[in-house]
Motif scaffolding. Structure first.
Motif, PDB file in Angstrom:
ATOM      1  N   UNK A  89       6.428  10.938   2.000  1.00 29.33           N
ATOM      2  CA  UNK A  89       6.254  12.260   2.577  1.00 29.33           C
ATOM      3  C   UNK A  89       7.073  13.277   1.803  1.00 29.33           C
ATOM      4  N   UNK A  90       6.591  14.482   1.779  1.00 28.86           N
ATOM      5  CA  UNK A  90       7.346  15.626   1.280  1.00 28.86           C
ATOM      6  C   UNK A  90       6.729  16.867   1.900  1.00 28.86           C
ATOM      7  N   UNK A 123       0.843  -1.190   0.000  1.00 27.89           N
ATOM      8  CA  UNK A 123       0.000   0.000   0.000  1.00 27.89           C
ATOM      9  C   UNK A 123       0.879   1.240   0.000  1.00 27.89           C
ATOM     10  N   UNK A 124       0.664   2.109  -0.990  1.00 31.83           N
ATOM     11  CA  UNK A 124       1.359   3.387  -1.042  1.00 31.83           C
ATOM     12  C   UNK A 124       0.478   4.439  -0.383  1.00 31.83           C
ATOM     13  N   UNK A 125       1.004   5.106   0.636  1.00 37.01           N
ATOM     14  CA  UNK A 125       0.269   6.137   1.365  1.00 37.01           C
ATOM     15  C   UNK A 125       0.958   7.480   1.210  1.00 37.01           C
ATOM     16  N   UNK A 126       0.164   8.518   1.198  1.00 36.16           N
ATOM     17  CA  UNK A 126       0.693   9.873   1.164  1.00 36.16           C
ATOM     18  C   UNK A 126      -0.292  10.791   0.475  1.00 36.16           C
ATOM     19  N   UNK A 127      -0.082  12.095   0.630  1.00 40.07           N
ATOM     20  CA  UNK A 127      -1.009  13.051   0.019  1.00 40.07           C
ATOM     21  C   UNK A 127      -0.892  13.067  -1.502  1.00 40.07           C
ATOM     22  N   UNK A 143       2.521  13.536  -3.816  1.00 37.61           N
ATOM     23  CA  UNK A 143       3.736  13.097  -3.136  1.00 37.61           C
ATOM     24  C   UNK A 143       4.574  12.155  -3.992  1.00 37.61           C
ATOM     25  N   UNK A 144       3.966  11.522  -5.007  1.00 32.53           N
ATOM     26  CA  UNK A 144       4.724  10.633  -5.889  1.00 32.53           C
ATOM     27  C   UNK A 144       4.283   9.185  -5.875  1.00 32.53           C
ATOM     28  N   UNK A 165       6.234  21.400  -1.671  1.00 37.51           N
ATOM     29  CA  UNK A 165       6.493  20.488  -2.783  1.00 37.51           C
ATOM     30  C   UNK A 165       5.187  19.944  -3.342  1.00 37.51           C
ATOM     31  N   UNK A 166       4.277  19.551  -2.461  1.00 40.36           N
ATOM     32  CA  UNK A 166       2.977  19.044  -2.908  1.00 40.36           C
ATOM     33  C   UNK A 166       2.251  20.116  -3.722  1.00 40.36           C
ATOM     34  N   UNK A 167       2.224  21.342  -3.211  1.00 44.37           N
ATOM     35  CA  UNK A 167       1.530  22.426  -3.917  1.00 44.37           C
ATOM     36  C   UNK A 167       2.158  22.704  -5.277  1.00 44.37           C
ATOM     37  N   UNK A 168       3.475  22.685  -5.347  1.00 46.72           N
ATOM     38  CA  UNK A 168       4.158  22.905  -6.635  1.00 46.72           C
ATOM     39  C   UNK A 168       3.838  21.783  -7.617  1.00 46.72           C
ATOM     40  N   UNK A 169       3.835  20.558  -7.137  1.00 44.82           N
ATOM     41  CA  UNK A 169       3.520  19.423  -8.017  1.00 44.82           C
ATOM     42  C   UNK A 169       2.069  19.476  -8.487  1.00 44.82           C
ATOM     43  N   UNK A 170       1.159  19.836  -7.589  1.00 44.96           N
ATOM     44  CA  UNK A 170      -0.254  19.924  -7.976  1.00 44.96           C
ATOM     45  C   UNK A 170      -0.473  21.031  -9.005  1.00 44.96           C
TER      46      UNK A 170
END
Length: 172
Positions: free
Chosen positions: A155-156, A16-20, A23-24, A160-165
């Motif tokens: 995690x990041x 299971x991959x978890x994260x917002x 995150x990747x 970073x999440x906002x930039x990726x989104x």
């Protein structure tokens, strides 16, 4: 000759991959599907992508190579009714999660994915986006015949999440 108390099929082993979002998880899942893990074949189940495919076409997605489904390799209980497709469309439109009482739809999609890809108990299912909460996690084993043996928490930073989104052309 002794017989087993249960004739249920073997459980599909999973990670299971978890994260917002952002995150990747999808890139990692795709990497594992392309390269495997410790000599095991991996199959990336992106729940959101599979739901969107059902919503857009009214049918389960074809295999990774674009091969159509054939009834011989796919259990009969995985086709979606018009009402189920409409429900999935509504859930996606509203940005909701499937609740425990409708988890059967997610389990149906997951079982179809495993069957469509010809997965064996030696293969590793890489889960991305499912389960979404504790009730679904409990149901994975019983309803979807999946045993999660490894959880990877990615995690990041929020930045970073906002930039990726902001740069993401996907639909998550």
């Amino acid at each position: 000759m002794s017989s087993s108390p249960s004739s249920s099929p073997p459980l599909q082993q999973a990670m299971l991959l978890l994260g917002p979002t952002g995150v990747g998880k999808s890139p990692l899942g795709e990497y594992l599907e392309d390269h495997g893990l410790s000599g095991r074949r991996c199959f990336h189940f992106d729940f959101g992508a599979n739901l969107r495919a059902v919503a857009s076409s009214g049918a389960v997605p074809s295999g990774k190579e674009g091969a159509p489904l054939d009834g011989a390799s796919c259990p009969a209980d995985v086709s979606f009714t018009a009402a189920e497709v409409d429900f999935i469309r509504d859930v996606l439109k509203k940005g909701l999660l499937l609740e425990n009482e409708t988890f059967g739809l997610a389990a149906k999609l997951l079982r179809q994915f495993v069957s469509r890809h010809g997965m064996t108990p030696e293969d590793l299912l890489v889960l991305n986006g499912l389960p979404r909460h504790a009730g679904q996690a409990r149901d994975l084993r019983e309803i979807a015949l999946v045993q999660v043996n490894l959880v990877v928490h990615l995690r990041c930073t929020a930045e970073t999440v906002l930039a990726r989104l902001a740069a993401n052309s996907g639909e998550d």
